[in-house]
Scaffold this motif. Structure first.
Motif, PDB file in Angstrom:
ATOM      1  N   ASP A  42       0.830  -1.212   0.000  1.00 14.39           N
ATOM      2  CA  ASP A  42       0.000   0.000   0.000  1.00 14.39           C
ATOM      3  C   ASP A  42       0.862   1.260   0.000  1.00 14.39           C
ATOM      4  N   ARG A  43       1.985   1.215   0.716  1.00 14.23           N
ATOM      5  CA  ARG A  43       2.873   2.375   0.753  1.00 14.23           C
ATOM      6  C   ARG A  43       3.604   2.542  -0.573  1.00 14.23           C
ATOM      7  N   LEU A  44       3.922   1.425  -1.223  1.00 11.53           N
ATOM      8  CA  LEU A  44       4.732   1.464  -2.442  1.00 11.53           C
ATOM      9  C   LEU A  44       3.957   1.950  -3.655  1.00 11.53           C
ATOM     10  N   ARG A  79       0.588   0.323  -9.658  1.00  6.37           N
ATOM     11  CA  ARG A  79       1.169   1.440 -10.409  1.00  6.37           C
ATOM     12  C   ARG A  79       1.981   2.315  -9.470  1.00  6.37           C
ATOM     13  N   ILE A  80       3.105   2.792  -9.970  1.00 10.50           N
ATOM     14  CA  ILE A  80       3.922   3.780  -9.278  1.00 10.50           C
ATOM     15  C   ILE A  80       4.027   4.993 -10.182  1.00 10.50           C
ATOM     16  N   LEU A 176      20.546 -10.089  -7.213  1.00  5.61           N
ATOM     17  CA  LEU A 176      20.249  -9.988  -8.639  1.00  5.61           C
ATOM     18  C   LEU A 176      19.692  -8.621  -9.042  1.00  5.61           C
ATOM     19  N   ALA A 177      19.332  -7.798  -8.063  1.00  3.46           N
ATOM     20  CA  ALA A 177      18.595  -6.568  -8.356  1.00  3.46           C
ATOM     21  C   ALA A 177      19.504  -5.458  -8.883  1.00  3.46           C
ATOM     22  N   ASP A 178      18.889  -4.522  -9.599  1.00  8.62           N
ATOM     23  CA  ASP A 178      19.592  -3.340 -10.088  1.00  8.62           C
ATOM     24  C   ASP A 178      19.744  -2.288  -8.995  1.00  8.62           C
ATOM     25  N   PHE A 179      18.859  -2.329  -8.016  1.00  6.42           N
ATOM     26  CA  PHE A 179      18.898  -1.387  -6.893  1.00  6.42           C
ATOM     27  C   PHE A 179      18.458  -2.122  -5.641  1.00  6.42           C
ATOM     28  N   VAL A 180      19.244  -1.987  -4.573  1.00  9.98           N
ATOM     29  CA  VAL A 180      18.929  -2.633  -3.307  1.00  9.98           C
ATOM     30  C   VAL A 180      18.924  -1.580  -2.206  1.00  9.98           C
ATOM     31  N   VAL A 181      17.802  -1.483  -1.503  1.00 15.31           N
ATOM     32  CA  VAL A 181      17.715  -0.609  -0.341  1.00 15.31           C
ATOM     33  C   VAL A 181      17.497  -1.493   0.880  1.00 15.31           C
ATOM     34  N   VAL A 236      12.541   3.155  -3.273  1.00 15.14           N
ATOM     35  CA  VAL A 236      12.200   2.329  -4.441  1.00 15.14           C
ATOM     36  C   VAL A 236      11.454   3.166  -5.470  1.00 15.14           C
ATOM     37  N   ARG A 237      10.477   3.912  -5.019  1.00 16.34           N
ATOM     38  CA  ARG A 237       9.710   4.770  -5.927  1.00 16.34           C
ATOM     39  C   ARG A 237      10.625   5.776  -6.620  1.00 16.34           C
ATOM     40  N   ARG A 238      11.533   6.380  -5.845  1.00 11.77           N
ATOM     41  CA  ARG A 238      12.405   7.393  -6.435  1.00 11.77           C
ATOM     42  C   ARG A 238      13.343   6.778  -7.462  1.00 11.77           C
ATOM     43  N   PHE A 239      13.953   5.646  -7.121  1.00 12.36           N
ATOM     44  CA  PHE A 239      14.847   4.984  -8.078  1.00 12.36           C
ATOM     45  C   PHE A 239      14.132   4.714  -9.395  1.00 12.36           C
ATOM     46  N   LEU A 240      12.943   4.150  -9.327  1.00 11.27           N
ATOM     47  CA  LEU A 240      12.219   3.805 -10.551  1.00 11.27           C
ATOM     48  C   LEU A 240      11.819   5.035 -11.357  1.00 11.27           C
TER      49      LEU A 240
END
Length: 510
Positions: A42-44, A79-80, A176-181, A236-240
């Motif tokens: 829900d937050r994402l 959706r983001i 495997l990820a392109d971005f890890v937080v 995550v939202r900002r990276f994408l």
């Protein structure tokens, strides 16, 4: 026909699935300030956009079907900022989100849809690893045919958030990820603390095994550490927001914030003329790129080089910048590894690269060689030769040695821009005098000064421009507009802003 019975059953099953591990476990998490798996989704994603798939899945074992809602992994689409994404959120309140035959199939289904339909894939990690006794025995661990479960072809961006104890598949998908937080306090490792302690016959400290400091400062696997679940999901939202949804489209274009570039005159205040004085390159970058658009990756790892996503005139760019504040900007093996992973990210998702150069060469020494410095340097050069997005290089103060090539010189960038303060040389002239002539400035000051002047000849920005090693010599104040204009020229218009993706199978961790 009377469907009341079916309606009642459907509503009951839906309530059971949404209840996750039950009120007690959910309340325990709430008391700790940790979001549950559904709250994280829900937050994402944008409000009201999540469409769950596999909601009514349960364990394949009949005796635990009633206590395994969604089989511990919540999956679906949302959706983001209006763009579709695929999401898997591990529900630790259901059997520790352990991996099973059913939920592994759910994850595989969502990954397949994300890949075939061009959706970024987000993994919200927190799990205990494989579910026992399901995987015990040859039938459990050796059966099945999943040869592509962990294959990365970089068709779409993959993002992983480490939000609790992450073992098994959660740790694999982070690697495997392109971005890890990673939320501070979370742990990610091959196996749990309990199993590791048994294997080595001594107590293991969780933070030492797989805490945020280890993965941000030593392994470099984690790009960003934050304090809360909410901060992680916002990251995550900002990276994408900087990336395209898939590899066959250019990155999105954002509005340019008011005031961007208006303080460019301050660059001259921040850049010391003396080669031996240090400064934080981030302060200079903030004056060139769109206001507040710098999003640094791996800031605690390989700190002599900054890697960051940013925007110029609303367009996403990848920035590789020497940072003399750390090790004088000398490039060590960790910095090499960091830059190579960043080059792969940018080339895979059609992001032009800008090198901001002020480096004295590679950091030499026994420790660096033990870390495989030679191979790291050549990995970087190999990656540079495979990059198919535009590459621009800005020499700010100095660039020496083999690293001249790694940072875009010697034909390794499409355009080389030199600030009028730039110096290009094989090595620091002071070191050259000592190595070639063995002259000590303390004992032979006049002779040293004469030889130093000789070693410094032909190294200025204009000398580089004279042999076309630099294509432009500019006032640093004009950097922003110069880069914007050059990117208008070089931004892959003939292919719609899409590169060749020659590094799409490059290892994500090495």
């Amino acid at each position: 026909m009377n469907h009341d019975k079916h309606i009642a059953e459907h509503e009951a099953r839906t309530r059971a699935a949404l209840a996750m591990g039950g009120p007690r476990k959910l309340e325990e998490r709430r008391a700790q300030g940790i979001l549950n798996a559904r709250e994280r989704i829900d937050r994402l994603v944008d409000a009201g956009t999540f469409l769950e798939t596999g909601r009514y899945a349960t364990s394949i074992r009949p005796e635990v079907r009633e206590v395994t809602p969604a089989d511990g992994k919540i999956a679906g689409y949302g959706r983001i900022d209006g763009r579709e994404v695929a999401v898997v959120s591990n529900d630790f309140t259901v059997m520790g989100a352990s991996s099973s035959t059913v939920n592994t199939t759910k994850v595989g289904h969502v990954k397949k849809i994300a890949t075939s339909r061009g959706l970024p894939m987000v993994f919200l990690g927190e799990s205990t690893g494989a579910r026992m006794p399901d995987v015990m025995g040859a039938a459990g661990v050796g059966a099945g045919d999943r040869p592509t479960q962990y294959r990365r072809m970089r068709e779409t961006p993959w993002v992983s958030a480490v939000l609790g104890h992450c073992y098994g598949s959660s740790s694999w998908y982070a690697a495997l990820a392109d971005f890890v937080v990673m939320r501070k306090g979370a742990i990610t490792a091959v196996s749990s603390v309990k199993l590791t302690s048994r294997a080595v016959a001594e107590a293991v400290d969780p933070e030492s095994l797989g805490g945020w400091r280890l993965h941000t400062e030593v392994t470099g696997m984690v790009d960003l550490a934050v304090d809360t679940d909410e901060e992680a999901l916002d990251a995550v939202r900002r990276f994408l927001s900087y990336l395209p949804s898939h590899h066959q489209e250019p990155p999105p274009v954002a509005a340019v914030p008011a005031g961007s570039g208006e303080d460019a005159e301050r660059i001259l205040e921040l850049l010391p003329e003396e080669r031996s004085k240090v400064y934080d390159v981030r302060k200079i970058l903030a004056l060139i790129y769109d206001r507040n658009s710098l999003f640094e990756l791996k800031p605690r790892f390989g700190k002599s080089v900054v890697t960051a996503l940013a925007r110029l005139d609303g367009h996403t760019v990848g920035v590789v910048a020497s940072n003399p504040l750390f090790k004088g900007g000398a490039i060590d093996p960790s910095a090499c590894e960091k830059v190579v992973s960043f080059l792969v990210l940018c080339d895979s998702f059609n992001i032009p690269l800008v090198f901001m150069v002020d480096q004295p060469g590679f950091l030499i020494g026994v420790e660096g060689e033990r870390q495989g410095a030679i191979g790291r340097v050549m990995n970087w050069m190999n990656a540079m030769s495979l990059v198919s997005v535009p590459k621009l290089s800005v020499v700010m103060r100095k660039t020496y040695g083999q690293a001249v090539l790694n940072m875009g010189g010697g034909g390794n960038a499409d355009e080389v821009v030199a600030w009028f303060s730039a110096e290009v040389n094989f090595m620091d002239p002071r070191s050259a005098v000592a190595i070639v002539h063995g002259v000590d400035p303390q004992t032979e000051p006049a002779r040293y000064a004469e030889l130093l002047a000789e070693m410094t000849k032909g190294t200025s920005a204009y000398d580089a421009a004279a042999v076309h090693a630099a294509h432009h010599v500019i006032n640093p104040v004009d950097t922003r507009q110069t880069l914007i204009r050059l990117l208008q020229v070089h931004r892959l218009r003939l292919s719609g802003g899409v590169g060749e993706h020659l590094m799409r199978t490059w290892p994500t961790s090495y």
